[in-house]
Write a protein that holds these residues in place. Structure first.
Motif, PDB file in Angstrom:
ATOM      1  N   ARG A  17     -10.387  -6.491  14.136  1.00 50.13           N
ATOM      2  CA  ARG A  17      -9.551  -7.623  13.773  1.00 50.13           C
ATOM      3  C   ARG A  17      -9.216  -8.416  15.035  1.00 50.13           C
ATOM      4  O   ARG A  17      -8.776  -7.849  16.035  1.00 50.13           O
ATOM      5  CB  ARG A  17      -8.286  -7.126  13.077  1.00 50.13           C
ATOM      6  CG  ARG A  17      -7.562  -8.187  12.313  1.00 50.13           C
ATOM      7  CD  ARG A  17      -6.598  -7.591  11.309  1.00 50.13           C
ATOM      8  NE  ARG A  17      -7.310  -6.916  10.224  1.00 50.13           N
ATOM      9  CZ  ARG A  17      -6.714  -6.486   9.118  1.00 50.13           C
ATOM     10  NH1 ARG A  17      -5.412  -6.651   8.962  1.00 50.13           N
ATOM     11  NH2 ARG A  17      -7.405  -5.878   8.189  1.00 50.13           N
ATOM     12  N   GLN A  72     -11.017 -14.976   2.251  1.00 54.17           N
ATOM     13  CA  GLN A  72     -12.351 -15.123   2.823  1.00 54.17           C
ATOM     14  C   GLN A  72     -12.631 -16.576   3.180  1.00 54.17           C
ATOM     15  O   GLN A  72     -12.422 -17.479   2.360  1.00 54.17           O
ATOM     16  CB  GLN A  72     -13.411 -14.629   1.835  1.00 54.17           C
ATOM     17  CG  GLN A  72     -14.852 -14.820   2.296  1.00 54.17           C
ATOM     18  CD  GLN A  72     -15.228 -13.886   3.427  1.00 54.17           C
ATOM     19  OE1 GLN A  72     -14.951 -12.694   3.371  1.00 54.17           O
ATOM     20  NE2 GLN A  72     -15.890 -14.425   4.462  1.00 54.17           N
ATOM     21  N   ALA A 124     -15.189 -15.173   8.289  1.00 58.42           N
ATOM     22  CA  ALA A 124     -14.432 -13.925   8.374  1.00 58.42           C
ATOM     23  C   ALA A 124     -13.412 -13.892   7.247  1.00 58.42           C
ATOM     24  O   ALA A 124     -13.196 -14.897   6.558  1.00 58.42           O
ATOM     25  CB  ALA A 124     -13.707 -13.817   9.718  1.00 58.42           C
ATOM     26  N   ARG A 161      -8.410 -12.607  12.152  1.00 57.90           N
ATOM     27  CA  ARG A 161      -9.605 -12.629  11.316  1.00 57.90           C
ATOM     28  C   ARG A 161     -10.470 -11.414  11.624  1.00 57.90           C
ATOM     29  O   ARG A 161     -10.391 -10.852  12.720  1.00 57.90           O
ATOM     30  CB  ARG A 161     -10.404 -13.911  11.521  1.00 57.90           C
ATOM     31  CG  ARG A 161     -10.991 -14.093  12.914  1.00 57.90           C
ATOM     32  CD  ARG A 161     -11.589 -15.490  13.045  1.00 57.90           C
ATOM     33  NE  ARG A 161     -12.209 -15.690  14.341  1.00 57.90           N
ATOM     34  CZ  ARG A 161     -12.699 -16.862  14.756  1.00 57.90           C
ATOM     35  NH1 ARG A 161     -12.631 -17.941  13.963  1.00 57.90           N
ATOM     36  NH2 ARG A 161     -13.252 -16.965  15.944  1.00 57.90           N
ATOM     37  N   GLN A 162     -11.261 -11.040  10.626  1.00 58.93           N
ATOM     38  CA  GLN A 162     -12.115  -9.872  10.782  1.00 58.93           C
ATOM     39  C   GLN A 162     -13.446 -10.100  10.067  1.00 58.93           C
ATOM     40  O   GLN A 162     -13.467 -10.440   8.881  1.00 58.93           O
ATOM     41  CB  GLN A 162     -11.426  -8.623  10.240  1.00 58.93           C
ATOM     42  CG  GLN A 162     -12.138  -7.328  10.561  1.00 58.93           C
ATOM     43  CD  GLN A 162     -11.276  -6.124  10.296  1.00 58.93           C
ATOM     44  OE1 GLN A 162     -10.306  -6.170   9.526  1.00 58.93           O
ATOM     45  NE2 GLN A 162     -11.601  -5.017  10.943  1.00 58.93           N
ATOM     46  N   SER A 163     -14.513  -9.891  10.825  1.00 61.12           N
ATOM     47  CA  SER A 163     -15.867  -9.972  10.274  1.00 61.12           C
ATOM     48  C   SER A 163     -16.387  -8.556  10.088  1.00 61.12           C
ATOM     49  O   SER A 163     -15.914  -7.628  10.752  1.00 61.12           O
ATOM     50  CB  SER A 163     -16.782 -10.741  11.230  1.00 61.12           C
ATOM     51  OG  SER A 163     -16.265 -12.016  11.504  1.00 61.12           O
TER      52      SER A 163
END
Length: 124
Positions: free
Chosen positions: A45, A119, A92, A38-40
Motif C-alpha cells: 500500500r 478501484q 490501483a 493506493r495498492q496495486s
C-alpha cells in the motif's frame, strides 16, 4: 469508531480525470489527519496524499504532485481526491484513511481506520 466510505472510482483513459470522495462518520477526534493510499496487485500500500483537519497542510507523494489535489469539506465530513492527467501506472485500489493526531505521516501503519477501497483503472 470512525467509518469511511469511498466512492468515485472507475475506468478512464490516460490523460483523463476522476474525483474520489470519502465520507466520514462516527466519533472523530479533536485533531486528525485524512489520507489517501493506493495498492496495486503484488505491491505494498502506497501513500498518495494527506491533509490535516483544518485543511491548512497537505502533503503529496512525488508521483502525483502537480496532478492530484486533496481537499475536504468539513460541513459535509467529506474528503476528496481530484485526479488529473491520469496515467496507466495510477491504476490501483484507492483507500482513504484516518489518523488520530496532528501530523501527516506517509506510513500506512500509522493510520487507525480505513475505507473499503475503490478501484481506479487507467487505460493507455
Amino acid at each position: 469508531q470512525v467509518q469511511l466510505v469511498e466512492s468515485g472510482g472507475g475506468w478512464v483513459q490516460a490523460g483523463g480525470s476522476l474525483r474520489l470522495s470519502c465520507a466520514t462518520s462516527g466519533r472523530t477526534d479533536s485533531n486528525y489527519v485524512m489520507g489517501w493510499f493506493r495498492q496495486s496487485p503484488g505491491k505494498e500500500r502506497e501513500f498518495v496524499a494527506a491533509i490535516t483537519l483544518s485543511g491548512g497542510s497537505t502533503v503529496y507523494a512525488d508521483s502525483v504532485k502537480g496532478r492530484f489535489t486533496s481537499s475536504r469539506d468539513s460541513a459535509k465530513n467529506t474528503l476528496y481526491l481530484q485526479m488529473n492527467s491520469l496515467k496507466p501506472e495510477d491504476t490501483a485500489v484507492y483507500y482513504c484513511a484516518y489518523r488520530r493526531g496532528y501530523f501527516i505521516l506517509p506510513s500506512a501503519k500509522q493510520y487507525d481506520y480505513w475505507g473499503q477501497g475503490t478501484q481506479v483503472t487507467v487505460s493507455s
